[in-house]
Design an enzyme around this catalytic site. Sequence first.
Site, PDB file in Angstrom:
ATOM      1  N   ASP B  19       0.763  -1.195  -0.007  1.00 19.40           N
ATOM      2  CA  ASP B  19       0.137  -0.079   0.161  1.00 19.40           C
ATOM      3  C   ASP B  19       0.889   1.079  -0.007  1.00 19.40           C
ATOM      4  O   ASP B  19       1.922   1.395   0.931  1.00 19.40           O
ATOM      5  CB  ASP B  19      -0.950  -0.076   1.256  1.00 19.40           C
ATOM      6  CG  ASP B  19      -2.205  -1.291   1.090  1.00 19.40           C
ATOM      7  OD1 ASP B  19      -2.220  -1.593   0.001  1.00 19.40           O
ATOM      8  OD2 ASP B  19      -2.901  -1.588   2.069  1.00 19.40           O
ATOM      9  N   GLU B 138     -14.103  -4.208  -1.883  1.00 21.24           N
ATOM     10  CA  GLU B 138     -13.588  -3.977  -0.161  1.00 21.24           C
ATOM     11  C   GLU B 138     -14.928  -4.337   0.443  1.00 21.24           C
ATOM     12  O   GLU B 138     -15.879  -3.635   0.396  1.00 21.24           O
ATOM     13  CB  GLU B 138     -13.450  -2.712  -0.106  1.00 21.24           C
ATOM     14  CG  GLU B 138     -11.883  -2.502  -0.530  1.00 21.24           C
ATOM     15  CD  GLU B 138     -11.531  -1.085  -0.620  1.00 21.24           C
ATOM     16  OE1 GLU B 138     -12.256  -0.102  -0.139  1.00 21.24           O
ATOM     17  OE2 GLU B 138     -10.414  -0.518  -1.231  1.00 21.24           O
TER      18      GLU B 138
END
Lengths: 215, 291
Positions: B19, B138
Amino acid sequence: MKHRVVIIDYHLGNLFSVKQACEHLGCDVTISSSKDDLLEADYAILPGVGAFSDAMKNLHAFGLVDGIREYVATGKPLMGVCLGLQLMLSHSTEFGQTEGLDLIPGRVEKFDFSSRNDNVFKVPQIQWNTIAESRPWKDTPLQCCKSGDFMYFVHSYYVIPSDDADVLSQSSYGGLKYCSSILHRNIFATQFHPEKSGLYGVNIYAEWLKINSKS
Amino acid sequence: MAVGQSFDDKVIRVIARLDIKGPNLVKGVLLEGLRVLGKPEDFARFYYENGADELFYQDVVASLYERNSLQEIVSATARKSFIPLTVGGGIRSINDIREALRAGADKVCINTAAIKHPDFIHEAASKFGSSTIVVAIEAIRQPDGLYHAFIDNGREMTGVEVVGWAKRVAALGAGEIVITSVDREGTGLGYDLGLTKMVAKAVDIPVIAHGGPGKKEHVGEVISLGEADAVAVASLIHYDFIANRQSNMQSRTEGNISYLQSGRTQFGRITPCSIKDIKNHLHDSHISCRP
């Protein structure tokens, strides 16, 4: 001497990684959609990701179907990767039937594991898978490999050459043994992506360049 | 997995997920409270050389800010690593995809834009090939037990039910789905096995499990019980890199690195391990993977 490599661009798929691998090996790389550039190359690579029928449509639009056939007739080395391999066969069963470049007799079919009813083998196959020798790899671009080496595959379709002698390696997915690379005169092509298979894969490009520079 | 069936030629991918925020590799808990871990290129290089099957960069703030630094990180990584590289975060148009590929990505990962305009998946897959298009889902578990898809890295709810959405994503031509349990992300509690299995069973394209592993056994579990086709790992391997393998990268890292400099080797519920440790564990559990 720098190898002059033309990567054939027919506006489908990503050419960056193939270019990267060739440049890593010190090649002089040109990306081109031009038949003239292709015919001047010492080495040509046909990459590609996407649909067979779109690819043939684009190759026709750029005059590259004849261009590639003419290039192959000169005896200079042509390498295909992924869809680039599939395009070399006579035809694909995608959307009914689509004619290919017909450089290698045979056809292209889609993986179908629906009869398994367990949904374990997904399509596309996206994984590192092993390649196995189906004829001796000595003096071929795969001579740097051994059976059981892992290569990176991304594909929904696979090739079935009419002549078993054209099959250089086999792989297996969902219990189906299929052709994962071919060697047919001056044409070498892989279903897997050597340029995405670590340095072991990049070595295959090196072997391909080396073998052909001798002859 | 069913007994008596051979899955030898099904090979699980272990994907290093990084990330990114600005120039830094970050890691958060529940996609909040980001910590700076270091320079992403250093981590990516190490993972590439030590058995990662793929690299996955996700720009966690790209939907909110510009993302030029990501392009630079992608180019630098693509030049040095010959394994597949997926890039996600802020991909909203065909042109965004083209730019990501030009920078050296092999695949792009779409979430927000896919939910807002599902036809974008179809358009992108037609243009670049299904295998180039990964859709991120998600998921956050709702009080009624259903999972809903969120966007903007878990910040915004959509009311879209996850399994139905996954089926639609596959039908629209996506090549893969990465399913993130936002509830588990960064917790070390393990992947959400039920969520992963529901999605993996529902679609005939590969499903990558993401979010939650705290030890290598969790990775084996999400394959054998969650039926994941691939696994994304982040904290496990990042903390291992920091604790055991990191050299002098702090000097080049921008932002708050006090967390790094604390010299700790324990990371809450997370027991760090390397990709090799994970693969050895999978091998011992009779799960095929590239050595």
